[in-house]
Design an enzyme around this catalytic site. Structure first.
Site, mmCIF file in Angstrom:
data_model
loop_
_atom_site.group_PDB
_atom_site.id
_atom_site.type_symbol
_atom_site.label_atom_id
_atom_site.label_comp_id
_atom_site.label_asym_id
_atom_site.label_seq_id
_atom_site.Cartn_x
_atom_site.Cartn_y
_atom_site.Cartn_z
ATOM 1 N N GLY A 321 47.358 15.980 18.806
ATOM 2 C CA GLY A 321 46.150 15.664 18.044
ATOM 3 C C GLY A 321 46.338 16.090 16.611
ATOM 4 N N ARG A 322 46.408 17.421 16.423
ATOM 5 C CA ARG A 322 46.645 17.993 15.102
ATOM 6 C C ARG A 322 47.892 17.401 14.443
ATOM 7 N NH1 ARG A 322 45.908 23.636 14.073
ATOM 8 N NH2 ARG A 322 45.935 23.898 16.333
ATOM 9 N N ARG A 363 38.218 27.656 10.577
ATOM 10 C CA ARG A 363 39.470 28.167 11.124
ATOM 11 C C ARG A 363 39.948 29.466 10.455
ATOM 12 N NH1 ARG A 363 43.833 25.730 10.697
ATOM 13 N NH2 ARG A 363 44.708 26.296 12.726
ATOM 14 N N CYS A 394 27.121 33.183 2.968
ATOM 15 C CA CYS A 394 26.742 34.588 2.918
ATOM 16 C C CYS A 394 27.517 35.391 3.965
ATOM 17 C CB CYS A 394 25.235 34.719 3.136
ATOM 18 S SG CYS A 394 24.597 36.334 2.703
#
Length: 473
Positions: A321-322, A363, A394
């Site tokens: 996939g990646r 990630r 934040c």
């Protein structure tokens, strides 16, 4: 990989000016070709272009943050896996990133498709993908999801628990149909990756253990079912893996399991899935293997194990996939603030804040993933300075690029491009701090089209069922 600290990664390594692998560039404008999609170029006047489209023009028309998918690059990588693994089934892992249009690209390039939720399956089917060429993953598939998969006629369901097998049997009887399944097993291989993305060791949520006999129990359970067709076994050892050593161990243990199943039942199961997890280059320290090299190694591994166990070579599949969509994607951000910070020992780091962050790429905050970046709207004649690219959220750990050398004149209004952003970025995006998610566009042949439009405040407020008192806009 970040050295973790009990109070969070933002507190780690503060005395280090930068990782040893990060070299000071001689030309801060130069692109490391290993990190970028194949059509990315720096034009003579300075801005980057992708697929023949100027990123400054894109940012001007569409705003930032913005994800750009290089369609030609995506298709080239898909074909490379398809051709290198000819005779095997190559499943594109839709969890990396999927839209209806992208599912169409996968179909047109002759790949199969993996999905793991109702939403991914619906997207694939809406995109016209043949359900018979879809595999359905997931460790906790709901009755609704399983029913949708069975009604659509998906080619295989990768079962992950005895409870799921029970659900499938019940649904098959209710709908007078049969289910084609593979049993996901955990071969006990520790992939050399982050704990959260290593998925084949014993202490995690996926699959049935080979070591304690659970895998064999599940296989026999499916084999004995009058409404289930057991195709074989499935193994996935992790993600962002750069060598095939782990696959060799996994293949040895899974094919031994196939042999034991044959001995116990007299049935030869025809299929084996080795999963995916093939790594890509996010930074200069990464050295991924080409599909041709992966295919040669994996074929040899499977054939060797088949000979050792005196069994037919199973029909094998993989799930990149990646490795297909990751390098095809680039994220574009606008710099908002630039802040030099003094470190211990006299070192200094420049914090470059952009208009995105952990809501569009979780990630780095989730498992300290490393990225690179470059100035995208111009060239600079200034020397490099060590920077940390951070987001607007934040959270102290809202880091997009932990360490990168950018030109010393980096300033508000500049555009930054982050390569290798096609996988697990927009697909894992959230609305943290009520920030709308960015759009994704496809570029090809100097033209662009929208895959996912930008979310708006109206999209966010449409979910809010409280009273409307006023509109500050």
């Amino acid at each position: 990989m970040t050295h973790m600290h009990v109070a969070g990664s933002v507190h780690a390594d503060v005395a280090s000016a930068g990782p040893q692998w990060l070299a000071v560039p001689t030309d801060v404008n130069e692109l490391d070709r290993r990190l970028w999609s194949t059509t990315v170029e720096r034009q003579e006047e300075g801005p980057l272009s992708i697929g023949g489209v100027d990123v400054v023009d894109l940012a001007g028309q569409l705003g930032t943050p913005l994800y750009v998918i290089d369609e030609a690059d995506f298709r080239t990588r898909a074909r490379a896996f398809r051709d290198a693994f000819a005779g095997w089934d190559v499943y594109y892992a839709g969890k990396a990133f999927i839209t209806r249009a992208l599912a169409g690209w996968v179909d047109e390039e002759g790949l199969f498709l993996d999905v793991c939720t109702e939403g991914e399956l619906c997207t694939a089917l809406e995109g016209g993908f043949d359900a018979a060429r879809i595999g359905m993953h997931g460790n906790n598939k709901s009755v609704r999801e399983l029913e949708m998969a069975l009604r659509a006629g998906v080619g295989r369901i990768i079962v992950d628990s005895l409870d799921e097998i029970d659900r499938i049997e019940t649904l098959c009887r209710e709908h007078e149909t049969r289910a084609r399944v593979m049993v996901r097993v955990t071969p006990g291989v520790e992939a050399h990756t982050h704990e959260y993305i290593a998925t084949a060791h014993e202490d995690q949520k996926f699959g049935f253990s080979i070591a304690n006999g659970a895998a064999m129990v599940a296989m026999v359970r499916c084999h004995a079912s009058p409404v289930i067709d057991l195709l074989g076994i499935h193994s996935h050892i992790g993600s962002q893996i750069f060598d095939t050593g782990g696959f060799e161990v996994a293949a040895r243990r899974t094919m031994k399991l196939l042999t034991q199943f044959r001995q116990a039942t007299g049935t030869v199961l025809p299929e084996l899935d080795l999963g995916g997890g093939f790594g890509i280059a996010y930074t200069s320290q990464d050295s991924p293997s080409a599909p041709e090299a992966l295919a040669a190694d994996l074929r040899e591994i499977v054939e060797t194990e088949a000979r050792a166990h005196q069994m037919p070579v199973p029909h094998t599949s993989i799930e990149p996939g990646r490795a297909i969509v990751g390098p095809a994607g680039t994220a574009i951000y606008t710099v908002g603030t630039v802040k030099p910070v003094d470190l211990d020992g006299g070192a200094q780091r420049v914090y470059v804040s952009v208009d995105g962050g952990m809501s569009d790429n979780i990630r780095p905050a989730l498992y300290a993933a490393e990225y690179s970046a470059t100035l995208a709207n111009r060239v600079s004649d200034r020397g490099p300075v060590l920077c940390r690219v951070v987001g607007k959220h934040c959270e102290g750990g809202d880091i997009l690029v932990r360490d990168e050398y950018l030109p010393a004149d980096i300033r508000p209004g500049d555009l930054l491009a982050v390569p290798a952003s096609g996988a697990y970025s927009r697909s894992m995006a959230s609305n943290y701090n009520h920030v709308p998610r960015p759009p994704v566009i496809a570029v090809n042949g100097a033209e662009w089209s929208t895959l996912l439009r930008r979310e708006t405040l109206d999209d966010l407020l449409a979910l809010d069922q409280g009273p409307v008192v006023g509109d500050p806009r």
